[in-house]
Design an enzyme around this catalytic site. Sequence first.
Site, PDB file in Angstrom:
ATOM      1  CG  HIS A  15      -4.597   0.246   3.667  1.00 34.62           C
ATOM      2  ND1 HIS A  15      -3.815  -0.849   3.215  1.00 34.62           N
ATOM      3  CD2 HIS A  15      -5.318   0.544   3.245  1.00 34.62           C
ATOM      4  CE1 HIS A  15      -4.378  -0.945   2.240  1.00 34.62           C
ATOM      5  NE2 HIS A  15      -4.989  -0.239   1.882  1.00 34.62           N
ATOM      6  CB  CYS A  32      -0.900   0.002   1.232  1.00 31.09           C
ATOM      7  SG  CYS A  32      -0.205   0.213   2.748  1.00 31.09           S
ATOM      8  CG  HIS A  50      -6.887   0.384  -1.471  1.00 33.43           C
ATOM      9  ND1 HIS A  50      -7.047  -0.391  -0.253  1.00 33.43           N
ATOM     10  CD2 HIS A  50      -7.498  -0.405  -2.255  1.00 33.43           C
ATOM     11  CE1 HIS A  50      -7.975  -1.400  -0.257  1.00 33.43           C
ATOM     12  NE2 HIS A  50      -8.506  -1.058  -1.499  1.00 33.43           N
TER      13      HIS A  50
END
Length: 343
Positions: free
Chosen positions: A306, A258, A318
């Site tokens: 994240h 990510c 993402h």
Amino acid sequence: MAAHRKPRQRPLAGSAGRTAATLALAGAATVTAFDGPAHAEPRLTPAQVKAKVDGLYEQAEAATEQYNGAKEKADAAHASLAELRDEAARRTERLNTARDALGSIAAAQYRAGGLDPAVQLALSSKPEEYLEAAGFAEQAGARQASTIAGVRKGLAQIAELRTRADGRLVALKAHQAELARHKSTIRAKLDTAERLLDSLTAPQRTQYARQGQQGGGSAPGGAVGAPNSRAAAAVAFAYGAIGKPYVWGSTGPGSFDCSGLAQAAWRSAGVALPRTTYTQINAGRRVTRDQLAPGDLVFFFPGISHVGVYVGNGQMIHAPRPGSAVRMAPIDQMPFAGAARPA
């Protein structure tokens, strides 16, 4: 006095013996049942498996960001160590040249025999030439003193470089050990998640994978509403990465985690971001959720573990988790933790 002995008991035979054996086995089975687990672990429902696997993936991603941070430090320590060693080698080479010069001077003095200047003048067949040479010798003595001082300074500098290099080596080994710990944690989490997924039937696992792939999306004609050309370039890169696999620790171009995707997207726009989610959130200006614009970085979970690239209309691109690919998803899919607009 007669010894008292316990009468020997004869083993039971026939039906009485068989009855006793049966009772003994039954008793042993009862004891075993109470001593050990009475039942196997209850089978988890698909919903429980999903919840556990999602939790493990979240923990693995947090460990991945820790791994990324440790790797960044290890790489910096390794580069610094190499630079210090190269500089020490260059200074050692210069020091050896100075030592060679000193050796030549010492050999010349030895061959001259160290005679008193007055005697050398007396023995010289050409006093004028001797006096001229004596002047050169005096100058050579000054140069010799300078060379010796340079050697001493070089030795001190090399010793200082080696001390610093030793410190970098200790730091490098510590970061490498930290890398190994985080890598072990990640692998353990992912292995446990895989075992849980293996407990599902094929249709259930397919359904879980389909749920994780909700979103999708394709590259638009442009990043509408991007605050500047750099943000538009970052969004365009993110769209171009859709479909590429998630690989923890990867920054592209063929795969991403990510924070690796966020870093690569903004790198394509000429902006250098730090490597980890918990440092990226402080890169640039913090923005609130109602101020989001395409290109902003959106962060999730309390530990800032994240990140995605916001593309507008409540959507982000993402790299979700192992076993998945880069894709578009709603930002409401995970607990929102903040956002930043890189400079």
